[in-house]
Design an enzyme around this catalytic site. Structure first.
Site, PDB file in Angstrom:
ATOM      1  N   CYS A  74       0.827  -1.200   0.000  1.00  0.00           N
ATOM      2  CA  CYS A  74       0.000   0.000   0.000  1.00  0.00           C
ATOM      3  C   CYS A  74       0.864   1.253   0.000  1.00  0.00           C
ATOM      4  O   CYS A  74       1.777   1.386   0.808  1.00  0.00           O
ATOM      5  CB  CYS A  74      -0.863  -0.025   1.257  1.00  0.00           C
ATOM      6  SG  CYS A  74      -1.822   1.454   1.470  1.00  0.00           S
ATOM      7  N   CYS A  80      -0.841   6.196   6.938  1.00  0.00           N
ATOM      8  CA  CYS A  80      -2.173   5.968   7.482  1.00  0.00           C
ATOM      9  C   CYS A  80      -2.050   5.314   8.854  1.00  0.00           C
ATOM     10  O   CYS A  80      -1.051   4.686   9.163  1.00  0.00           O
ATOM     11  CB  CYS A  80      -2.935   5.108   6.476  1.00  0.00           C
ATOM     12  SG  CYS A  80      -4.058   3.901   7.116  1.00  0.00           S
ATOM     13  N   CYS A  83      -2.629  -0.777   9.669  1.00  0.00           N
ATOM     14  CA  CYS A  83      -1.612  -1.651   9.063  1.00  0.00           C
ATOM     15  C   CYS A  83      -0.168  -1.326   9.445  1.00  0.00           C
ATOM     16  O   CYS A  83       0.682  -1.139   8.580  1.00  0.00           O
ATOM     17  CB  CYS A  83      -1.705  -1.603   7.541  1.00  0.00           C
ATOM     18  SG  CYS A  83      -3.205  -2.297   6.910  1.00  0.00           S
ATOM     19  N   CYS A 162      -7.721   0.679  -0.506  1.00  0.00           N
ATOM     20  CA  CYS A 162      -7.250   0.060   0.729  1.00  0.00           C
ATOM     21  C   CYS A 162      -7.155  -1.444   0.494  1.00  0.00           C
ATOM     22  O   CYS A 162      -8.088  -2.044  -0.037  1.00  0.00           O
ATOM     23  CB  CYS A 162      -8.218   0.363   1.867  1.00  0.00           C
ATOM     24  SG  CYS A 162      -7.810  -0.540   3.372  1.00  0.00           S
ATOM     25  N   GLN A 290     -17.834  -9.496  14.339  1.00  0.00           N
ATOM     26  CA  GLN A 290     -16.401  -9.622  14.039  1.00  0.00           C
ATOM     27  C   GLN A 290     -16.098  -9.099  12.631  1.00  0.00           C
ATOM     28  O   GLN A 290     -16.901  -9.310  11.725  1.00  0.00           O
ATOM     29  CB  GLN A 290     -15.983 -11.087  14.128  1.00  0.00           C
ATOM     30  CG  GLN A 290     -15.982 -11.622  15.544  1.00  0.00           C
ATOM     31  CD  GLN A 290     -14.715 -11.253  16.304  1.00  0.00           C
ATOM     32  OE1 GLN A 290     -13.823 -10.599  15.775  1.00  0.00           O
ATOM     33  NE2 GLN A 290     -14.663 -11.667  17.552  1.00  0.00           N
ATOM     34  N   GLU A 340     -24.946 -10.739  28.018  1.00  0.00           N
ATOM     35  CA  GLU A 340     -24.318  -9.625  27.301  1.00  0.00           C
ATOM     36  C   GLU A 340     -24.840  -8.307  27.873  1.00  0.00           C
ATOM     37  O   GLU A 340     -26.019  -8.204  28.231  1.00  0.00           O
ATOM     38  CB  GLU A 340     -24.647  -9.778  25.803  1.00  0.00           C
ATOM     39  CG  GLU A 340     -24.605  -8.518  24.965  1.00  0.00           C
ATOM     40  CD  GLU A 340     -23.219  -7.925  24.817  1.00  0.00           C
ATOM     41  OE1 GLU A 340     -22.245  -8.671  24.649  1.00  0.00           O
ATOM     42  OE2 GLU A 340     -23.119  -6.684  24.907  1.00  0.00           O
ATOM     43  N   ASP A 389     -15.746 -14.355  26.192  1.00  0.00           N
ATOM     44  CA  ASP A 389     -15.169 -13.572  25.085  1.00  0.00           C
ATOM     45  C   ASP A 389     -15.242 -12.094  25.445  1.00  0.00           C
ATOM     46  O   ASP A 389     -15.991 -11.330  24.834  1.00  0.00           O
ATOM     47  CB  ASP A 389     -15.962 -13.878  23.794  1.00  0.00           C
ATOM     48  CG  ASP A 389     -15.385 -13.164  22.581  1.00  0.00           C
ATOM     49  OD1 ASP A 389     -14.273 -12.611  22.667  1.00  0.00           O
ATOM     50  OD2 ASP A 389     -16.055 -13.171  21.526  1.00  0.00           O
ATOM     51  N   CYS A 416      -8.984 -10.938  22.848  1.00  0.00           N
ATOM     52  CA  CYS A 416      -8.380 -10.067  21.840  1.00  0.00           C
ATOM     53  C   CYS A 416      -7.219  -9.282  22.447  1.00  0.00           C
ATOM     54  O   CYS A 416      -6.700  -8.366  21.834  1.00  0.00           O
ATOM     55  CB  CYS A 416      -9.421  -9.144  21.218  1.00  0.00           C
ATOM     56  SG  CYS A 416     -10.337  -8.210  22.437  1.00  0.00           S
TER      57      CYS A 416
HETATM   58  N1  SAH Z   1     -18.896 -13.024  21.508  1.00  0.00           N
HETATM   59  C1  SAH Z   1     -19.311 -11.958  20.643  1.00  0.00           C
HETATM   60  C2  SAH Z   1     -18.920 -10.563  21.133  1.00  0.00           C
HETATM   61  C3  SAH Z   1     -17.576 -10.390  21.776  1.00  0.00           C
HETATM   62  S1  SAH Z   1     -17.077  -8.721  22.028  1.00  0.00           S
HETATM   63  C4  SAH Z   1     -18.838 -12.212  19.229  1.00  0.00           C
HETATM   64  O1  SAH Z   1     -17.947 -13.025  18.976  1.00  0.00           O
HETATM   65  O2  SAH Z   1     -19.375 -11.596  18.317  1.00  0.00           O
HETATM   66  C5  SAH Z   1     -17.311  -8.504  23.727  1.00  0.00           C
HETATM   67  C6  SAH Z   1     -18.738  -8.263  24.127  1.00  0.00           C
HETATM   68  O3  SAH Z   1     -18.776  -8.087  25.564  1.00  0.00           O
HETATM   69  C7  SAH Z   1     -19.376  -7.011  23.546  1.00  0.00           C
HETATM   70  O4  SAH Z   1     -20.564  -7.377  22.899  1.00  0.00           O
HETATM   71  C8  SAH Z   1     -19.647  -6.109  24.766  1.00  0.00           C
HETATM   72  O5  SAH Z   1     -20.829  -5.358  24.640  1.00  0.00           O
HETATM   73  C9  SAH Z   1     -19.776  -7.131  25.873  1.00  0.00           C
HETATM   74  N2  SAH Z   1     -19.510  -6.664  27.256  1.00  0.00           N
HETATM   75  C10 SAH Z   1     -18.619  -5.737  27.670  1.00  0.00           C
HETATM   76  N3  SAH Z   1     -18.602  -5.670  29.020  1.00  0.00           N
HETATM   77  C11 SAH Z   1     -19.493  -6.584  29.476  1.00  0.00           C
HETATM   78  C12 SAH Z   1     -19.910  -6.988  30.769  1.00  0.00           C
HETATM   79  N4  SAH Z   1     -19.413  -6.432  31.858  1.00  0.00           N
HETATM   80  N5  SAH Z   1     -20.835  -7.963  30.855  1.00  0.00           N
HETATM   81  C13 SAH Z   1     -21.358  -8.545  29.743  1.00  0.00           C
HETATM   82  N6  SAH Z   1     -20.998  -8.204  28.492  1.00  0.00           N
HETATM   83  C14 SAH Z   1     -20.080  -7.224  28.351  1.00  0.00           C
END
Ligand code: SAH
Length: 462
Positions: A74, A80, A83, A162, A290, A340, A389, A416
């Site tokens: 790029c 930018c 990346c 991009c 994602q 969530e 997650d 992550c």
């Molecule tokens: N598992 C999903 C999202 C993961 S991202 C996927 O793969 O698509 C992390 C998520 O945690 C987000 O949706 C965010 O809103 C949520 N989150 C953040 N803090 C939180 C909490 N204290 N309790 C419950 N969910 C929460």
């Protein structure tokens, strides 16, 4: 030690920092961060700032080049904000990311024998992103600009191409820019708070070929929006996509938060559908989804493999977003419970379960650390397998304590951020659990980010 601004020095580099910058040392051991330099290289640099124990410098000339250096595809690389690893061969990017995960689990988590598996990279690490939020601005000559911010600034660089976004985006950007210019529609100015077009949010369903375009405006309506809609519809069609959702996000606040929660659907539906491995997901402009669909499948398949469901388990999906991971695995479980914090995401999760005909589900909106202790007493729902997650900051300690009390047979941790992952693993594996598998997945090629999936199994009671 002291270094002055503009002083020229020579550095030897041995690491990469959190933002992809090279970490180099002088002969007497002073550390500097320099953009665009790789481990194994030596370089002449000019000091920008010295902060008593470390400093920042600008690259003047590379004296010894790393064999892992490649020419970035790029032309905006280094300018930018995205990346930041494009000058490192993809193979070495993967190696560096796997090492980063290993080192965090070792140093922060205090683990010795780490069951690391091979990092899952992409065959073609380009055109992988399904979502972008492009800022717009008026240039010095009065014409509109759309693209990315230059690194560490809020100055928009017109981006014609991009290499990591869906290729369709490269066709849409010029069309949006000419629409604004030809129809004299102003772009937002952060300083004065005036001007209409702030950002353009674009989401592309890789499997469904459905597209959502959502201009974010500082006002209540977008003049001539039908013209823009028709133009962009035609562009999508040309590349075999369909613009099934055209929305407006009304953001009149003087803030750098991109999206407000006020979304109006102007044409089509207020969401697009997309699917991963046979499960269909509904994605509205505000939902979390994602950004790399191919690698998301690799992550979800890893979770499935690690969860090893037999059909008898109570599966809990904690931090479930729109229910994506849980629904992907639900077929193999007796029951799915999702938790969530965002109520709209939970509504989407319920709808996703319905659309896919998955009935054995319960979804709860609220902070996981508050909801889980309340669910503990309901013996019928106790988890056999828990998926967690969390966002970058990792899990709340209260949640981890509750998980230890619930003690599911297996915990699958999707992370992550390797540093907070390692911190949380340390707590979970202090007594009750052992770390059985660690598999990093590269979902953000050419950036420094890495996803990791871990399997924890409960130790047999002594
Ligand atoms: N598992 C999903 C999202 C993961 S991202 C996927 O793969 O698509 C992390 C998520 O945690 C987000 O949706 C965010 O809103 C949520 N989150 C953040 N803090 C939180 C909490 N204290 N309790 C419950 N969910 C929460």
């Amino acid at each position: 030690m002291n270094y002055n601004k503009n002083q020229e020095i020579k550095l030897r580099f041995n690491d990469i920092g959190a933002d992809g910058e090279g970490i180099g040392r002088t002969e007497d051991g002073a550390t500097f961060f320099v953009k665009g330099v790789l481990p194994g290289e030596t370089a002449r640099v000019s000091v920008m700032k010295w902060k008593k124990t470390y400093g920042y410098a600008r690259l003047i000339e590379i004296l010894e080049e790393s064999p892992d250096r490649v020419a970035p595809r790029c032309p905006l690389a280094g300018k930018c904000g995205g990346c930041s690893l494009q000058h490192l061969s993809y193979e070495k990017q993967l190696e560096w990311k796997a090492d980063k995960v290993l080192n965090c689990i070792r140093r922060i988590g205090g683990f010795e024998d780490i069951p690391m598996e091979k990092i899952v990279g992409m065959k073609t690490p380009y055109y992988y992103r399904n979502k972008a939020q492009f800022p717009m601005q008026t240039g010095a000559d009065g014409s509109s600009k759309i693209g990315f911010y230059a690194g560490h600034t809020h100055a928009v660089m017109n981006t014609d191409y991009c290499y990591i976004q869906a290729e369709l985006m490269n066709e849409l950007l010029p069309a949006i820019r000419s629409f604004a210019d030809e129809n004299h529609i102003s772009c937002y100015d952060e300083e004065s708070g005036k001007g209409l077009l702030r950002h353009i949010l674009i989401r592309v369903g890789f499997a469904s070929k459905e597209v959502c375009i959502c201009p974010v405006i500082n006002g209540s309506s977008l003049p001539k929006w039908k013209l823009l809609y028709e133009e962009l519809s035609a562009t999508c069609k040309k590349l075999n996509y369909e613009l099934t959702s055209f929305c407006l996000d009304i953001n009149t606040e003087k803030t750098n938060v991109i999206l407000s929660t006020e979304v109006k659907c102007l044409a089509g539906r207020p969401y697009i559908n997309d699917s991963i491995g046979g499960i269909t997901y509904r994605i509205s402009p505000l939902s979390f989804y994602q950004v790399n669909p191919l690698q998301t499948k690799a992550i979800y398949d890893t979770v499935k493999e690690f969860a090893a469901l037999s059909g008898r388990e109570n599966l809990w999906d904690i931090y479930c977003g729109t229910g994506t991971i849980g629904l992907y695995l639900a077929e193999g479980a007796k029951k799915l419970v999702g938790v969530e914090i965002i109520p709209e995401a939970i509504e989407d999760a319920k709808e996703n379960a319905r659309v896919n005909g998955i009935e054995n589900t319960e979804f709860y909106a609220g902070a996981a650390e508050d909801i889980l202790p309340k669910l503990v007493n309901q013996a019928a729902t106790e988890p056999t397998v828990a998926i967690i997650d969390p966002p970058r900051k990792g899990c709340d300690e209260k949640l981890l304590e509750t998980l230890l009390t619930l003690s599911p047979d297996r915990i699958v941790y999707v992370s992550c951020d390797p540093a907070t992952l390692a911190r949380d693993l340390k707590l979970l594996c202090a007594e009750k659990y052992r770390l059985e598998r660690v598999r990093p997945v590269d979902a953000f090629c050419h950036s420094t980010h890495v996803e990791t999936v871990c399997l924890l199994s409960r130790n047999a009671p002594v």
